[in-house]
Design a protein around this motif. Structure first.
Motif, PDB file in Angstrom:
ATOM      1  N   VAL A  77       0.841  -1.122   0.070  1.00 24.46           N
ATOM      2  CA  VAL A  77      -0.114   0.131   0.013  1.00 24.46           C
ATOM      3  C   VAL A  77       0.875   1.240   0.001  1.00 24.46           C
ATOM      4  O   VAL A  77       1.948   1.565   0.894  1.00 24.46           O
ATOM      5  N   ILE A  78       0.600   2.263  -0.753  1.00 26.18           N
ATOM      6  CA  ILE A  78       1.153   3.415  -0.832  1.00 26.18           C
ATOM      7  C   ILE A  78       0.122   4.493  -0.253  1.00 26.18           C
ATOM      8  O   ILE A  78      -0.802   4.663  -0.879  1.00 26.18           O
ATOM      9  N   ALA A  79       0.662   4.871   0.952  1.00 23.87           N
ATOM     10  CA  ALA A  79      -0.513   5.853   1.551  1.00 23.87           C
ATOM     11  C   ALA A  79       0.306   7.206   1.288  1.00 23.87           C
ATOM     12  O   ALA A  79       1.257   7.567   1.896  1.00 23.87           O
ATOM     13  N   ALA A  80      -0.612   8.084   0.651  1.00 21.14           N
ATOM     14  CA  ALA A  80      -0.233   9.401   0.276  1.00 21.14           C
ATOM     15  C   ALA A  80      -1.297  10.399   0.745  1.00 21.14           C
ATOM     16  O   ALA A  80      -2.401  10.379   0.182  1.00 21.14           O
ATOM     17  N   THR A  81      -0.958  11.564   1.378  1.00 15.14           N
ATOM     18  CA  THR A  81      -1.757  12.578   1.778  1.00 15.14           C
ATOM     19  C   THR A  81      -1.124  13.877   1.788  1.00 15.14           C
ATOM     20  O   THR A  81      -0.182  14.070   2.216  1.00 15.14           O
ATOM     21  N   LEU A 111       4.919   5.331   3.049  1.00 11.75           N
ATOM     22  CA  LEU A 111       4.287   6.510   3.243  1.00 11.75           C
ATOM     23  C   LEU A 111       4.795   7.806   2.711  1.00 11.75           C
ATOM     24  O   LEU A 111       5.959   8.045   2.757  1.00 11.75           O
ATOM     25  N   LEU A 112       3.829   8.582   1.883  1.00 10.09           N
ATOM     26  CA  LEU A 112       4.166   9.811   1.582  1.00 10.09           C
ATOM     27  C   LEU A 112       3.191  10.941   2.037  1.00 10.09           C
ATOM     28  O   LEU A 112       2.077  10.659   2.372  1.00 10.09           O
ATOM     29  N   ALA A 113       3.927  12.034   1.824  1.00  4.51           N
ATOM     30  CA  ALA A 113       3.186  13.148   2.379  1.00  4.51           C
ATOM     31  C   ALA A 113       3.621  14.387   1.819  1.00  4.51           C
ATOM     32  O   ALA A 113       4.519  14.631   1.301  1.00  4.51           O
ATOM     33  N   THR A 114       2.828  15.523   1.456  1.00  6.33           N
ATOM     34  CA  THR A 114       3.013  16.685   0.768  1.00  6.33           C
ATOM     35  C   THR A 114       2.666  17.869   1.551  1.00  6.33           C
ATOM     36  O   THR A 114       1.587  17.604   2.222  1.00  6.33           O
ATOM     37  N   GLY A 115       3.352  18.840   1.765  1.00  9.57           N
ATOM     38  CA  GLY A 115       2.896  20.243   2.527  1.00  9.57           C
ATOM     39  C   GLY A 115       3.443  21.538   2.204  1.00  9.57           C
ATOM     40  O   GLY A 115       4.501  21.585   1.326  1.00  9.57           O
ATOM     41  N   GLY A 116       3.078  22.482   2.715  1.00  6.97           N
ATOM     42  CA  GLY A 116       3.296  24.026   2.037  1.00  6.97           C
ATOM     43  C   GLY A 116       4.770  24.264   2.725  1.00  6.97           C
ATOM     44  O   GLY A 116       5.664  24.983   2.082  1.00  6.97           O
ATOM     45  N   THR A 139       5.386  -0.554   8.143  1.00  3.47           N
ATOM     46  CA  THR A 139       5.640   0.679   7.644  1.00  3.47           C
ATOM     47  C   THR A 139       7.152   0.501   7.295  1.00  3.47           C
ATOM     48  O   THR A 139       7.936   0.284   7.989  1.00  3.47           O
ATOM     49  N   LEU A 140       7.138   1.065   5.691  1.00  5.21           N
ATOM     50  CA  LEU A 140       8.420   0.740   5.237  1.00  5.21           C
ATOM     51  C   LEU A 140       9.539   2.101   5.941  1.00  5.21           C
ATOM     52  O   LEU A 140       9.290   2.921   6.522  1.00  5.21           O
ATOM     53  N   VAL A 144       8.750   9.471   2.424  1.00 16.02           N
ATOM     54  CA  VAL A 144       8.793  10.624   1.614  1.00 16.02           C
ATOM     55  C   VAL A 144       7.990  11.977   1.951  1.00 16.02           C
ATOM     56  O   VAL A 144       6.646  11.866   1.675  1.00 16.02           O
ATOM     57  N   PHE A 145       8.305  13.007   2.526  1.00 16.10           N
ATOM     58  CA  PHE A 145       7.665  14.256   2.590  1.00 16.10           C
ATOM     59  C   PHE A 145       8.063  15.278   1.685  1.00 16.10           C
ATOM     60  O   PHE A 145       9.347  15.380   1.293  1.00 16.10           O
ATOM     61  N   ALA A 146       7.464  15.975   0.933  1.00 17.52           N
ATOM     62  CA  ALA A 146       7.705  16.986  -0.140  1.00 17.52           C
ATOM     63  C   ALA A 146       6.979  18.301   0.174  1.00 17.52           C
ATOM     64  O   ALA A 146       5.890  18.172   0.520  1.00 17.52           O
TER      65      ALA A 146
END
Length: 192
Positions: A77-81, A111-116, A139-140, A144-146
């Protein structure tokens, strides 16, 4: 011919274009360079009107039930938010509220996430990892946070972000290759 890894990505963004979707696609493409995958992307923005009002899984339409089953049967599962108020989106959590609490035991989750801004960088450790710990998922090692400046026209453009994607996939591969060769979700089978 080796078995394809069934990868299901859940993208919590409600907007298009979406940096979160772009990050997910970049990670999946990098993963596909190293291992055979079959990718399904679930964009929560596409189902918000049908998912949002539901309070029980039996209230959901058949198409969303199929998406839930896809997540529950995934090899990865790639969990991206995107990050809102220091956490994942409410709709992202609402979607995972319908996942059977035993369905993701020992399933690898990237786990992937993006933020301002970097102010939100701890969302992976402080919000996403605990959510998937509840499910007893694996959880791997590297998420990656971008941030917004690492994208141009909603596409990954920053070389440091590309390097973080490469490293996350590189560190995930041993777990995923083991899953291909030992598809049982039973941890004792992996130890045998």
């Amino acid at each position: 011919m080796s078995k394809k890894l069934k990868v299901v990505a859940v993208v919590g963004s409600l907007q298009r274009p979406s940096r979160t979707l772009s990050l997910t696609q970049s990670v999946a493409a990098k993963l596909g360079e190293s291992i055979a995958i079959e990718l399904e992307v679930i964009e929560l923005g596409d189902i918000v009107g049908r998912l949002g009002p539901a309070t029980r899984r039996t209230d959901l339409p058949a198409a969303i039930e199929q998406q839930l089953k896809a997540v529950e049967s995934a090899d990865l599962v790639i969990a991206a938010t995107p990050v809102y108020r220091a956490s994942f989106t409410g709709l992202f959590k609402h979607f995972f509220d319908f996942i059977d609490h035993t369905a993701l035991v020992d399933v690898p989750v990237l786990l992937l996430a993006t933020g301002g801004s970097q102010r939100h960088a701890l969302v992976i450790e402080g919000a996403l990892r605990p959510l998937f710990s509840f499910f007893q998922s694996l959880t791997l090692p590297i998420g990656v946070f971008a941030t917004d400046p690492e994208f141009s026209n909603y596409q990954v453009s920053d070389l440091d972000l590309v390097a973080r994607i490469d490293l996350a996939v590189e560190r995930a591969l041993p777990w995923l290759e083991a899953r291909i060769h030992h598809p049982s979700r039973n941890p004792q089978a992996l130890a045998a």
